[in-house]
Design a protein around this motif. Sequence first.
Motif, PDB file in Angstrom:
ATOM      1  N   ARG A 119      16.470   4.242 -10.140  1.00 25.26           N
ATOM      2  CA  ARG A 119      16.958   3.210  -9.225  1.00 25.26           C
ATOM      3  C   ARG A 119      15.884   2.139  -9.076  1.00 25.26           C
ATOM      4  N   PRO A 120      16.257   0.950  -8.600  1.00 24.72           N
ATOM      5  CA  PRO A 120      15.254  -0.083  -8.351  1.00 24.72           C
ATOM      6  C   PRO A 120      14.461   0.232  -7.088  1.00 24.72           C
ATOM      7  N   ILE A 121      13.141   0.054  -7.161  1.00 21.03           N
ATOM      8  CA  ILE A 121      12.272   0.298  -6.006  1.00 21.03           C
ATOM      9  C   ILE A 121      11.210  -0.787  -5.941  1.00 21.03           C
ATOM     10  N   VAL A 122      10.543  -0.882  -4.773  1.00 20.52           N
ATOM     11  CA  VAL A 122       9.394  -1.788  -4.657  1.00 20.52           C
ATOM     12  C   VAL A 122       8.123  -1.012  -4.341  1.00 20.52           C
ATOM     13  N   GLY A 123       8.266   0.282  -4.000  1.00 22.21           N
ATOM     14  CA  GLY A 123       7.083   1.116  -3.779  1.00 22.21           C
ATOM     15  C   GLY A 123       6.662   1.261  -2.335  1.00 22.21           C
TER      16      GLY A 123
ATOM     17  N   ASP B 239       7.916 -14.402   5.621  1.00 24.07           N
ATOM     18  CA  ASP B 239       8.588 -13.826   4.450  1.00 24.07           C
ATOM     19  C   ASP B 239       7.602 -13.472   3.341  1.00 24.07           C
ATOM     20  N   ILE B 240       7.878 -12.353   2.692  1.00 21.23           N
ATOM     21  CA  ILE B 240       7.134 -11.905   1.510  1.00 21.23           C
ATOM     22  C   ILE B 240       8.149 -11.427   0.483  1.00 21.23           C
ATOM     23  N   THR B 241       8.010 -11.849  -0.757  1.00 23.31           N
ATOM     24  CA  THR B 241       8.916 -11.398  -1.814  1.00 23.31           C
ATOM     25  C   THR B 241       8.215 -10.390  -2.712  1.00 23.31           C
ATOM     26  N   VAL B 242       8.960  -9.366  -3.102  1.00 22.61           N
ATOM     27  CA  VAL B 242       8.435  -8.310  -3.972  1.00 22.61           C
ATOM     28  C   VAL B 242       9.467  -8.059  -5.068  1.00 22.61           C
ATOM     29  N   THR B 243       8.998  -7.938  -6.311  1.00 19.27           N
ATOM     30  CA  THR B 243       9.896  -7.715  -7.449  1.00 19.27           C
ATOM     31  C   THR B 243      10.128  -6.226  -7.658  1.00 19.27           C
ATOM     32  N   THR B 244      11.375  -5.862  -7.870  1.00 18.57           N
ATOM     33  CA  THR B 244      11.715  -4.451  -8.059  1.00 18.57           C
ATOM     34  C   THR B 244      11.324  -3.961  -9.452  1.00 18.57           C
ATOM     35  N   VAL B 245      11.060  -2.667  -9.551  1.00 19.07           N
ATOM     36  CA  VAL B 245      10.848  -1.982 -10.826  1.00 19.07           C
ATOM     37  C   VAL B 245      11.727  -0.734 -10.829  1.00 19.07           C
TER      38      VAL B 245
ATOM     39  N   THR C  48       3.106   2.828  -2.085  1.00 18.81           N
ATOM     40  CA  THR C  48       2.736   3.596  -3.275  1.00 18.81           C
ATOM     41  C   THR C  48       1.683   2.845  -4.086  1.00 18.81           C
ATOM     42  N   LYS C  49       0.667   3.585  -4.500  1.00 21.17           N
ATOM     43  CA  LYS C  49      -0.408   2.985  -5.312  1.00 21.17           C
ATOM     44  C   LYS C  49       0.154   2.466  -6.628  1.00 21.17           C
ATOM     45  N   ASP C  50      -0.336   1.305  -7.050  1.00 24.04           N
ATOM     46  CA  ASP C  50       0.054   0.661  -8.314  1.00 24.04           C
ATOM     47  C   ASP C  50       1.525   0.256  -8.345  1.00 24.04           C
ATOM     48  N   SER C  51       2.145   0.105  -7.192  1.00 19.96           N
ATOM     49  CA  SER C  51       3.534  -0.345  -7.124  1.00 19.96           C
ATOM     50  C   SER C  51       3.568  -1.855  -6.894  1.00 19.96           C
ATOM     51  N   PRO C  52       4.726  -2.506  -7.077  1.00 19.00           N
ATOM     52  CA  PRO C  52       4.809  -3.953  -6.835  1.00 19.00           C
ATOM     53  C   PRO C  52       4.446  -4.348  -5.403  1.00 19.00           C
ATOM     54  N   ALA C  53       4.668  -3.445  -4.440  1.00 18.85           N
ATOM     55  CA  ALA C  53       4.404  -3.768  -3.034  1.00 18.85           C
ATOM     56  C   ALA C  53       2.924  -3.694  -2.685  1.00 18.85           C
ATOM     57  N   GLU C  54       2.112  -3.008  -3.523  1.00 16.24           N
ATOM     58  CA  GLU C  54       0.699  -2.855  -3.190  1.00 16.24           C
ATOM     59  C   GLU C  54       0.019  -4.227  -3.110  1.00 16.24           C
ATOM     60  N   GLY C  55      -0.684  -4.471  -1.998  1.00 20.76           N
ATOM     61  CA  GLY C  55      -1.357  -5.741  -1.788  1.00 20.76           C
ATOM     62  C   GLY C  55      -0.484  -6.805  -1.160  1.00 20.76           C
ATOM     63  N   ARG C  56       0.832  -6.559  -1.133  1.00 19.78           N
ATOM     64  CA  ARG C  56       1.749  -7.528  -0.527  1.00 19.78           C
ATOM     65  C   ARG C  56       2.297  -6.999   0.802  1.00 19.78           C
ATOM     66  N   LEU C  57       2.676  -5.760   0.808  1.00 19.73           N
ATOM     67  CA  LEU C  57       3.087  -5.106   2.052  1.00 19.73           C
ATOM     68  C   LEU C  57       2.056  -4.038   2.388  1.00 19.73           C
TER      69      LEU C  57
ATOM     70  N   SER D 206      12.387   3.182 -10.815  1.00 20.27           N
ATOM     71  CA  SER D 206      11.683   4.348 -10.281  1.00 20.27           C
ATOM     72  C   SER D 206      11.254   5.274 -11.409  1.00 20.27           C
ATOM     73  N   GLY D 207      10.166   6.016 -11.171  1.00 19.76           N
ATOM     74  CA  GLY D 207       9.657   6.947 -12.164  1.00 19.76           C
ATOM     75  C   GLY D 207      10.460   8.228 -12.235  1.00 19.76           C
ATOM     76  N   LYS D 208      10.167   9.042 -13.249  1.00 23.30           N
ATOM     77  CA  LYS D 208      10.912  10.286 -13.447  1.00 23.30           C
ATOM     78  C   LYS D 208      10.707  11.269 -12.303  1.00 23.30           C
ATOM     79  N   ASP D 209       9.536  11.173 -11.630  1.00 23.36           N
ATOM     80  CA  ASP D 209       9.248  12.101 -10.538  1.00 23.36           C
ATOM     81  C   ASP D 209       9.760  11.595  -9.190  1.00 23.36           C
ATOM     82  N   GLN D 210      10.542  10.511  -9.201  1.00 23.52           N
ATOM     83  CA  GLN D 210      11.049   9.909  -7.964  1.00 23.52           C
ATOM     84  C   GLN D 210      12.555  10.034  -7.828  1.00 23.52           C
TER      85      GLN D 210
END
Length: 365
Positions: A230-234, A214-220, A147-156, A222-226
């Motif tokens: 719940r916690p997600i990484v995108g 290994d790659i670590t990603v911080t959860t955020v 997902t664009k602009d998510s914590p995972a962008e650029g890492r996964l 989820s948005g109202k449209d998701q």
Amino acid sequence: MPRRTVTLLTSTLVLVALLCAGVLIPVPYAEMSPGPTVNTLADHDGEPVLQVSGRKTYEASGHLNMTTVRVTSPDYRMNLPEAIWGWLSGDSLIVPHDNLYPQGTTEQQSTQENAEEFSQSQENAKVAALRELDIPVSSRIVVAAVTKDSPAEGRLHAGDVIESVDGTKVEEADDVAGAVTKHKVGEKVRFSVIPAAKAAAAEKRHEKPTGAHDITVTTVRSGKDQGPSRPIVGIQAGVDHTFPFSIDIKLADVGGPSAGLMFALGLVDKLTPGDLTGGKFVAGTGTIDDDGKVGAIGGIGMKTVGARRAGAQYFLTPADNCAAASEDTPDGLTLVKVRTIGDAVKALDKIHDGRTKGLPSCAKS
């Protein structure tokens, strides 16, 4: 001017105005009609529909035709005369526009969705066919989308192979989401992944990908449209496969998932000696999953009409479509009920041998 003439002129003008309104004012309907059929065992637009390299294949006669439905585009607005003509015609079906295209769907979105479903159906067909023939296929869990602009962008990245999450091996795509949601918002999730480029290189060599890190990603949150908070990484997880040889399915200008069954049967026929059909003309439809289960599709009535027009004698019908298909079966077409690719292969054996009285049939509801 005589009153009778005035009345006649007024009526004529009203009629003309109504006719003009009917032509100019769109109605909320779309049209479905029989589309072309394509023999998966043959060539289409100058090249084989099914192309296999690195494995012996066999010539196959007869037909295993996938079927299609023509539909008006999401952006097309039908007028009243067109809708009435469609209702009166026996060759098409007029349905509410929102039944085919949820409100707000653009033509670009519809085309993209159909292309993605078609691509997935091809992958499923390959897996189902090889498993039906007991040819090993290895599978792996991958990052299907980020997902664009998510914590995972650029890492996964899409195509990365996910070996484990927080040290626990993942077996199914749903395992990834389950592992992420065990965390609280703001916590780090540890993914063990093989980069997409390494995975793609291994795929070309028909080898299992290696080289995880290994790659670590911080959860955020989820948005109202998701959906529910719940916690997600995108990321969206999916399944990818490594095949022991190359399989390409070449068919342009077709979308959606409904050709899966016929692609799988075409591959089974090409990879085994002899003919599945015995030279008969068989058409059909149905989604298929990796385990070979056949699913229902839309527009079944239009597909049976198109199949019979092309010359089909038998039509492989998903069990959940049987009742609808049997309501108005074209003369000369035998509907054959199937729930799995195994059912379809057994039915084709009977068609091949002329033992058609034992075919599983569709019954009216």
